[in-house]
Design a protein around this motif. Sequence first.
Motif, PDB file in Angstrom:
ATOM      1  N   GLU A 126       0.825  -1.206   0.000  1.00 55.49           N
ATOM      2  CA  GLU A 126       0.000   0.000   0.000  1.00 55.49           C
ATOM      3  C   GLU A 126       0.858   1.253   0.000  1.00 55.49           C
ATOM      4  N   GLY A 127       0.269   2.359  -0.452  1.00 59.04           N
ATOM      5  CA  GLY A 127       0.905   3.661  -0.382  1.00 59.04           C
ATOM      6  C   GLY A 127       0.182   4.513   0.647  1.00 59.04           C
ATOM      7  N   TRP A 128       0.914   5.092   1.598  1.00 60.56           N
ATOM      8  CA  TRP A 128       0.297   5.936   2.633  1.00 60.56           C
ATOM      9  C   TRP A 128       0.883   7.347   2.579  1.00 60.56           C
ATOM     10  N   ASP A 141       3.918   2.807   4.322  1.00 61.68           N
ATOM     11  CA  ASP A 141       2.903   1.917   3.750  1.00 61.68           C
ATOM     12  C   ASP A 141       1.953   1.377   4.813  1.00 61.68           C
TER      13      ASP A 141
END
Length: 254
Positions: A126-128, A141
Amino acid sequence: MKSAIVLLSFLLILLIASSSALSAPLLAYRIVKTYPHDPSAFTQGLVMDGKTLYEGTGIQGVSSLRRVELATGKILAIRRLEPAYFGEGIAVEGQRIVQLTWQSGKGFVYEKGSFHLLSEFTYSGEGWGITHDGESWIMSDGTPTLRFLDAKTFRVLKRVCVTDDGQPVGRLNELEYVEGAIYANIWGVDLIARISPQTGAVTGWLDLGGLRKQLGGAGRAEVLNGIAWMPSHRTLLVTGKYWPKLFEIKPLTP
């Protein structure tokens, strides 16, 4: 969806990340100024470039990249993401703005002035949050691990695990590089960690729970999220998802 956290998980985060459980020292701060903020913005990323404020927002179908007038909160320019993407953190380097997406494994590189799409890149997981330290991109992430990415290719150069007194610190979200340290929102609580990029050790905590009292009973306001550094004032700009205000604060502890 990150905005719909299960109650049990939320209580667990509170237990783990409550001020009483922190080992690194709490950093004092004072509110310098308060600015208006778009209460419909699900803030994911915030960055100050000179006198210009940029903001990335989330939620599929309404995610965006914005140029914002700090004094008034007015949106000066906006680029909307395609409905399939849930926008996440943003960062500026030179004439480029980078924006992550949550679960699509794709990031976008825009020209800073026009918001014209220059390129795309991919990543696992994921990208945060994302920031730039002058040499490389630093990406979160949602895990305790920060990735350092090549400035041009976005290839992973190294990984650093964030810990407080040896205990992993997860849910690292929005990031901001400030004078040799990384500041990170911890999703689900009103805490910001100050992190050593060399070791991953948390060297201090900002407990910003008191800012909620300044929101005037804004019922829709969700979690604290969004950190931007103002080097000319040596202050931080902070806000939250659906917050009607943006706060300029000055950390008082070295």
